[in-house]
Design a protein around this motif. Structure first.
Motif, short mmCIF file in Angstrom:
data_model
loop_
_atom_site.label_atom_id
_atom_site.label_comp_id
_atom_site.label_asym_id
_atom_site.label_seq_id
_atom_site.Cartn_x
_atom_site.Cartn_y
_atom_site.Cartn_z
N ASP A 48 0.66 -1.37 -0.05
CA ASP A 48 -0.04 -0.05 0.02
C ASP A 48 0.75 1.31 -0.14
O ASP A 48 0.54 2.31 -0.67
CB ASP A 48 -1.02 0.02 1.32
N LEU A 49 1.94 1.05 0.80
CA LEU A 49 2.82 2.54 0.80
C LEU A 49 3.54 2.52 -0.50
O LEU A 49 3.54 3.83 -0.99
CB LEU A 49 3.94 2.14 1.95
N ASP A 50 3.94 1.69 -1.34
CA ASP A 50 4.31 1.74 -2.81
C ASP A 50 3.34 2.29 -3.61
O ASP A 50 3.68 3.24 -4.52
CB ASP A 50 4.80 0.20 -3.21
N ASN A 58 5.84 11.09 -3.18
CA ASN A 58 6.52 10.91 -2.07
C ASN A 58 5.95 9.96 -1.02
O ASN A 58 4.96 9.39 -1.31
CB ASN A 58 6.50 12.43 -1.59
N GLY A 59 6.77 9.62 0.15
CA GLY A 59 6.11 8.99 1.19
C GLY A 59 7.11 7.69 1.47
O GLY A 59 7.85 7.46 0.60
N ASP A 60 7.09 7.40 2.57
CA ASP A 60 7.78 6.38 3.17
C ASP A 60 7.74 5.20 2.52
O ASP A 60 6.64 5.01 1.96
CB ASP A 60 7.76 6.34 4.80
N THR A 61 8.56 4.12 2.50
CA THR A 61 8.42 2.71 1.99
C THR A 61 8.95 1.99 3.07
O THR A 61 9.51 2.04 4.18
CB THR A 61 8.98 2.74 0.81
N ILE A 62 8.61 0.69 2.63
CA ILE A 62 9.12 -0.58 3.74
C ILE A 62 9.99 -1.68 2.79
O ILE A 62 9.66 -1.82 1.45
CB ILE A 62 8.22 -1.44 4.25
N ALA A 63 11.14 -1.91 3.12
CA ALA A 63 12.28 -2.82 2.51
C ALA A 63 12.25 -4.03 3.26
O ALA A 63 12.16 -3.93 4.51
CB ALA A 63 13.37 -2.17 2.09
N PHE A 64 12.57 -5.41 2.85
CA PHE A 64 12.61 -6.57 3.45
C PHE A 64 13.99 -7.08 3.14
O PHE A 64 14.51 -6.96 1.96
CB PHE A 64 11.57 -7.38 2.99
N ASP A 65 14.55 -7.83 4.33
CA ASP A 65 15.86 -8.27 4.33
C ASP A 65 15.74 -9.61 5.17
O ASP A 65 15.71 -9.82 6.39
CB ASP A 65 16.77 -7.75 4.68
N THR A 67 13.58 -11.64 7.41
CA THR A 67 12.54 -11.36 8.41
C THR A 67 12.83 -9.87 9.09
O THR A 67 12.26 -9.51 9.78
CB THR A 67 12.62 -12.37 9.62
N THR A 68 13.89 -9.16 8.34
CA THR A 68 14.22 -7.90 8.87
C THR A 68 13.68 -7.05 7.94
O THR A 68 13.42 -7.09 6.99
CB THR A 68 15.61 -7.66 9.00
N VAL A 69 12.73 -5.75 8.55
CA VAL A 69 12.11 -5.00 8.03
C VAL A 69 12.60 -3.63 8.23
O VAL A 69 13.07 -3.16 9.35
CB VAL A 69 10.67 -4.87 8.74
N ARG A 70 12.71 -2.86 7.18
CA ARG A 70 13.36 -1.50 7.16
C ARG A 70 12.69 -0.47 6.67
O ARG A 70 11.76 -0.78 5.66
CB ARG A 70 14.78 -1.36 6.47
N ILE A 71 12.16 0.53 7.34
CA ILE A 71 11.40 1.56 6.91
C ILE A 71 12.39 2.68 6.48
O ILE A 71 13.29 3.08 6.87
CB ILE A 71 10.42 2.39 8.22
N ILE A 72 11.99 3.12 5.17
CA ILE A 72 12.75 3.99 4.39
C ILE A 72 12.22 5.40 4.47
O ILE A 72 11.05 5.38 4.05
CB ILE A 72 12.96 3.49 2.88
N ASP A 73 13.01 6.45 4.66
CA ASP A 73 12.48 7.76 4.69
C ASP A 73 12.08 8.19 3.29
O ASP A 73 12.96 8.16 2.61
CB ASP A 73 13.52 8.66 5.12
N GLY A 74 10.83 8.48 3.06
CA GLY A 74 10.45 9.23 1.81
C GLY A 74 10.91 10.43 1.54
O GLY A 74 10.84 11.03 0.20
N ASP A 75 11.46 11.16 2.48
CA ASP A 75 11.84 12.42 2.14
C ASP A 75 13.42 12.53 1.94
O ASP A 75 13.71 13.60 1.73
CB ASP A 75 11.49 13.39 3.29
N ALA A 76 14.03 11.17 1.92
CA ALA A 76 15.38 11.36 1.90
C ALA A 76 15.83 11.69 0.48
O ALA A 76 15.27 11.18 -0.47
CB ALA A 76 15.91 10.01 2.19
N GLY A 77 16.87 12.49 0.30
CA GLY A 77 17.42 12.64 -1.05
C GLY A 77 18.34 11.84 -1.35
O GLY A 77 18.91 11.11 -0.73
N ASP A 78 19.02 12.15 -2.58
CA ASP A 78 20.08 11.28 -3.17
C ASP A 78 21.45 11.39 -2.37
O ASP A 78 22.15 10.58 -2.56
CB ASP A 78 20.02 11.57 -4.66
N ASP A 79 21.59 12.48 -1.83
CA ASP A 79 22.84 12.67 -0.92
C ASP A 79 22.66 12.06 0.34
O ASP A 79 23.88 12.17 0.93
CB ASP A 79 23.05 14.15 -1.08
N ASP A 80 21.40 11.48 0.80
CA ASP A 80 21.39 11.32 2.10
C ASP A 80 22.34 9.92 2.19
O ASP A 80 21.91 9.05 1.35
CB ASP A 80 20.15 10.84 2.38
#
Length: 242
Positions: A48-50, A58-65, A67-80
Motif C-alpha cells: 500500500d505504501l508503494d 513521495n512517502g515512506d516505504t518498507i524494504a525487506f531483508d 525477516t528484517t524490516v526496514r522503514i525508508i524515509d520518503g523525504d530522503a534525497g540522493d545525497d543522504d
C-alpha cells in the motif's frame, strides 16, 4: 506513554488501511497508537505504501531483508547517506512494531454487526459524510480520536483543538463544524427537523435516508448515544469500515 497492551484491533495509517493489529501497546504522548503486526500484514502495508508513493510522488516505504524490516524515509534525497529511518526485527511472538512514535497510527473499532443499531448509525454516517470535503472530515476525525484518547471531551472548544493539532492548519474554519457535528450526534440531533418551516436541529442525516430505512429509524438514531461522547466518537471513526 501508555503501556497497557490491548488485544487484536484494527488501525489506520492516515488514509491507508484498515490493518489488523495483533495487539496495541497503548499510545504515545501525541495520541498515536502503538500497534504490532504479523509479517503478512507488514507485507500488505508495504504494498500500500508503494502504491501511495507512486500516486503522490513521495512517502515512506518498507524494504525487506529476510525477516528484517526496514522503514525508508520518503523525504530522503540522493545525497543522504542512510535513508533508513528504522530497522525492525520480529519480537518473540513474530510481530513487528512499525513507526512507533512517528507514524500516525489510529485504532478503530471493528465493523458493527449487520442490522444492529450501531450498524444503522454507520450507514447513516457513511452516506452523510462521504460527500463531505477533506477539510471537514479531517478535523472531525481528529476530535473523535482525541475524545477516545482522553485528550478532549464535550467541553473542548474548536480553538483548543486547533492549537492541540499541530499537523493541521489552525485556520481551518471547519474546526467549529467538527465540534458542532460531534455534539449533535452525541445528543441525538441527527434528523432534519423544522419548527414553523425553519430547521431547528443540525442536519446530519437527510430525510430521504429515513424514508429508505423506515420511519422508525430516526428515533433509534436519536437515542443511539444518549449524550455519550465516546460512543459517538467511535461511530464517527468506524464509518470508514462500514
Amino acid at each position: 506513554m501508555t503501556n497497557t497492551t490491548t488485544p487484536a484491533a484494527r488501525v489506520m495509517l492516515d488514509d491507508l488501511g484498515p490493518y489488523d493489529a495483533a495487539s496495541i501497546a497503548g499510545t504515545c504522548p501525541n495520541g498515536y497508537a502503538l500497534p504490532y503486526f504479523t509479517l503478512d500484514t507488514v507485507r500488505r502495508l508495504a504494498a500500500d505504501l508503494d502504491t501511495a508513493r507512486a500516486q503522490r510522488g513521495n512517502g515512506d516505504t518498507i524494504a525487506f531483508d529476510g525477516t528484517t524490516v526496514r522503514i525508508i524515509d520518503g523525504d530522503a534525497g540522493d545525497d543522504d547517506a542512510d535513508p533508513v529511518m528504522e530497522v525492525c526485527h520480529p519480537r518473540a511472538d513474530g510481530t513487528y512494531a512499525l513507526g512507533h512514535g512517528y507514524w500516525t497510527w489510529h485504532a478503530l473499532p471493528y465493523p458493527a454487526e449487520p442490522g444492529t443499531v450501531p450498524d444503522v448509525v454507520l450507514t447513516f454516517l457513511g452516506d452523510s459524510m462521504n460527500c463531505w470535503s477533506y477539510d471537514v472530515t479531517t478535523p472531525l476525525d481528529y476530535y473523535a480520536r482525541a475524545v477516545l484518547d482522553g485528550r478532549a471531551d464535550r467541553t473542548t472548544t474548536a480553538e483548543q483543538l486547533a492549537r492541540q493539532c499541530a499537523e493541521l492548519d489552525p485556520r481551518i474554519y471547519e474546526w467549529d463544524l467538527a465540534v458542532e457535528v460531534l455534539h449533535a450526534l452525541a445528543h441525538g440531533r441527527v434528523a432534519y427537523e423544522t419548527v414553523n418551516g425553519v430547521p431547528s436541529d443540525w442536519v446530519i442525516f437527510e430525510p430521504e435516508l429515513g424514508m429508505r430505512e423506515g420511519g422508525d429509524v430516526l428515533p433509534v438514531l436519536r437515542d443511539a448515544f444518549g449524550g455519550d461522547f465516546a460512543a459517538a466518537a467511535r461511530a464517527v471513526l468506524a464509518r470508514r469500515l462500514s
